[in-house]
Design an enzyme around this catalytic site. Sequence first.
Site, PDB file in Angstrom:
ATOM      1  N   SER A 122       0.798  -1.226   0.000  1.00 39.19           N
ATOM      2  CA  SER A 122       0.000   0.000   0.000  1.00 39.19           C
ATOM      3  C   SER A 122       0.832   1.278   0.000  1.00 39.19           C
ATOM      4  O   SER A 122       0.296   2.383  -0.073  1.00 39.19           O
ATOM      5  CB  SER A 122      -0.971   0.005   1.174  1.00 39.19           C
ATOM      6  OG  SER A 122      -0.255   0.189   2.364  1.00 39.19           O
TER       7      SER A 122
ATOM      8  N   LYS B   1      -6.460   4.151   8.945  1.00 37.00           N
ATOM      9  CA  LYS B   1      -5.487   5.040   8.321  1.00 37.00           C
ATOM     10  C   LYS B   1      -5.969   6.495   8.334  1.00 37.00           C
ATOM     11  O   LYS B   1      -5.201   7.420   8.592  1.00 37.00           O
ATOM     12  CB  LYS B   1      -5.202   4.575   6.891  1.00 37.00           C
ATOM     13  CG  LYS B   1      -4.364   3.288   6.863  1.00 37.00           C
ATOM     14  CD  LYS B   1      -4.139   2.822   5.448  1.00 37.00           C
ATOM     15  CE  LYS B   1      -3.278   1.556   5.429  1.00 37.00           C
ATOM     16  NZ  LYS B   1      -3.150   1.018   4.080  1.00 37.00           N
TER      17      LYS B   1
END
Length: 796
Positions: free
Chosen positions: A679, A722
Site C-alpha cells: 500500500s 489510516k
Amino acid sequence: MTGHPLDAIPPELPVYPLHDQVIFPHMSFPLFIGKEHMGLVEEALRNNRLLVVLTVLAIDPITGREQFARVGTICRINQVLRFPEGGCKIILEGVNRVRLITTLQVTPFAMASVSLIPERENRNSVAQALMQSIIALLRVAQSLGQMLPEDAHHAIDRIDESGKLADSLAVYLNMEVKDQQRLLETLDPLERLKDVYLFLTTEIQKMQARGGGSADRSRQAVRSQKEHLLREQLKHIQNQLGEEDPHQADIRQFRSIVQSDEMPEVVRSVAEKELARLERINPSSPEYTVARSYVEYLCNMPWQRGTSDILDIDRAQQTLDDDHYDLVEVKERILEFLAVHSLKSSLKGPILCFVGPPGVGKTSLGRSIARSLGRKFIRISLGGMKDEAEIRGHRRTYIGAMPGRIIQEICRAGANNPVFMLDEVDKIGQDFRGDPAAALLEVLDPEQNYSFTDHYLDVPFDLSHVMFITTANVMDTVPPPLRDRMEVLRLPGYSDEEKLQIAFKYLIPKQVSENGLDKHPLQFEEQAVLKIIKNYTREAGVRSIDRQIASVCRKVAKAVAQGKDAPEVIRSDQVEKMLGPRKYFSDVAAEEDRVGVVTGLAWTESGGDIIFVEVSTMAGRKDLTLTGSLGNVMQESAKTALSYVRAHHADFGIDAQVFENLDIHLHVPSGAIPKDGPSAGVTIATALISQLTRRPARRNVAMTGELTLTGRILPIGGVKEKVLAARRAGVTTVLLPERNRENLKELDDHILAEMTVLLVDNLSEVVAHTLIPDTEHGPRLFDCPQHLAVDPPSGS
Ligand SMILES: Nc1ncnc2c1ncn2[C@@H]1O[C@H](COP(=O)(O)OP(=O)(O)OP(=O)(O)O)[C@@H](O)[C@H]1O
C-alpha cells in the site's frame, strides 16, 4: 509328622543340653546321640517323642554342672536312626518355646519341668512394614554378596508370620549364640523383627564398607527402607492416637472425588489406578509429588461442572452498552451470536475474532460477554508462544511436566464452559518445538474439541462448552487455517470525538472511583480532556488516555489525602501542571513542505499510522538503494514505482536522460514501523516524482494505495484506521484509491466534514493534489543533472 503347638505337655521332660547353638520353633535339625545318652532318647520316646532343648550358657566352675538358659524349645523326635554299634541319629523339629521351671534331676541326664510359652503374632502395619523392609534388605545384601543360601530366599519369601520370619532369619543369618538366645527369649514378635532388622542393617553396612560397585545404590536402598519403616511407625502411632496420616487423608479425599459422579468413566479408571499407585509410593520421594499432582489435576478438573448460562439477550445488550461506548456493529454481531446460542444449546459455529489496534476494547468486550452470560472469564496471550506444549502440555515422562495453558486455566476456573479469550493470535510463533497453531486448531475446531487430549492429562477433556474468542492486532499474520475458522469483527479505533465520549462516560468515572475519589466530586473540563487526547496520547485506542486520566486522579487523591487544596474541576490550563510538558506534536502540521519527502499512510502494529517516504538522488549510474523499514513487498513496490515513473516520465515532465546519470536512494525513517505490504506504492512513486521534478510535496496531504506497473491504483485495507491516524497527525487531505469508495461509509460524518478525503484513480491525480506546481515554485532543476549531485536546501 509336622510340628504344631501343643495343648499340654508331660510334667517332666528330658533335657538335651546344646552347646554353641540355639534351636528355634519350626526348625528341623539332626542330632547325633552317643551311646551314653541313649537313655535320654528312650525317655523322650516314652514321653510322646518330646524332649526339651536348652542351650548351655556356662559350666559352673565349682559343681561342674551345666547352666541352662531359662528359655528353650520343646522338640519332637521325627525320626530315629539307630547305629549297630550303639548311639543314633535323630531328626528333631522345634515345636514351641518353653520356660524352664525347675531342673528335677541332672544324672544320668537332666529332667526338667517346663511351661509352654504361647506364640504371639503381630500383624499391625509396623510389623508388615518391617517384614517388607527386611525382605528388601535381604535383596540388597544379596546384591552385595551372598548372605543367605539361595534356597533360603525362597523359604523366607513364603513366610507371612512376623515371629516365624524373625526366628528363621536368626538361624539363617548365622548370628552369634548369645544374640540367637536373646531372640529366643524375646517373646514379642515385633521386637524380634526389630532385632533382626538392626542386625541386617549392620551387616549390610559392613559389606558396603568393604566396597563394591553397587555400594552406593545399596546405601540408597537401605536409606529408603529406613524411611519407609519410620513412616509406618509414625502412621501406627497416629492411628493409636486417633489421628490420620496426612498422606492417607489426602488419598482418602481424592478417592471420595474419584468415586463421586464428577468424573467420566474413562477418567475414573485412570484416576483409580493412579491412586492405587500413589498409595504404594514413598511420600518423600519426588515420584510421589509427580503422581500426586497428576491425581490432583484429575480430581480438580471440572469434567462435567459448568456455570449456568443467563441467556437473556436484553440483559446482554445492557451489559455490553454499560461497558462499552459505540461499537454498534460488533455488539450487534455478539448479540446475534448469543441469540443463536440461546435457541440452540451447542456453541458450534465460527470463533469470533476481534481485530484492531491495542486499547480499543477487545479484551474488555470479551469480559463483558462473560459477564452478560454469567460465565467465568479466562484470558491467555498467545504472543510469542512457540512451543506446542504450551497449548497441549508435556507428556508426564518429562521432568517438571505440566498441562498446557488451556487445561491449566480451565482447571483454575473450575467450570467447563468459560468464555476463553486467546489474545494475540497474530503473534503466535513456530519453531522446532512444534507448531502451536496446529494445536490451537484442534482446540478451536468444534469437530474435534469435544475430546481434546492434553499430553499431560492423557485423557480426553470436552472443550465443546467453552466459548472461545480470539483477538489480533492485524489479520495478515494469522495462520490461514486458523483464519478460516474465525469470523472477524473489526474494531478500527476511535476518533478524538469518540475518545472524548469514552473518557467522559467510562474512563473518568472508573478512575475517579478506583482512586478513591467517590466522595471528592472531581470533574474534567471538556477542553482539558481534549488536550490530554491530542497532546499526551497518540494511539488508536484509549489505553494511554486511561493512564493519563488515572495519573491526574492519583495526583488529586494525594492532595485530598494530605488535606491540601485539591481541585474539583480539572481545567485545560491545569493539564501541563499535572502531566508535564506535552508529549506529542502534530507530525505534519509542524513540518514544512519539502522536495522528495511524501506523507503516506501505512498499516502498523498499532493500527494505522503515518509514514514519510524520502527520496534522494545523486550523480551515479542508475542504482536504486532502499533503506529503512522495508519488507520484501515494499521493496518490490519501490522497484515497480520507479519503473512506472521511468516509463511515463514525460507525463510528469521528467527528462528521460535524468535516469541515466543518477543513483536513487529511497528511505523510510523508522518512526512507525509499517507492516510489509504494497500500500506504499503510490506514496513511493509520488516521492520519486517530487524529487525528480524538484516540486515540493505538501506535508499535510497523505496517501495510500498500491500502484501496478500499468499505473492502476489498487484498493487497500484498514481505511478507517489510516484516516484516523492521518487526522491525529494533523493531515488535512487524504488520498484514497477510487476502489475504496465503499469504505468511506466507515468514516463518521464529522471526520468527512473536517478532512478532505479524495478518491484517486491514477498517479497524475495524486501528483496534482500533492506536489506544489512549478509556477508556485520557480524553475525546474532537473534539466541540469549536475545540480542534482547536491540536494538544494529544503523547500527550494
Ligand atoms: N468503546 C469503549 N468503551 C468504553 N471503554 C473502552 C472502549 N474501548 C476500550 N475501552 C477501555 O479501554 C481499556 C483498554 O481496553 P482493552 O484492554 O480491552 O484493549 P484491547 O483492545 O484488548 O488491547 P490489546 O490488544 O492491547 O489487548 C479498557 O479499560 C477498556 O474498558
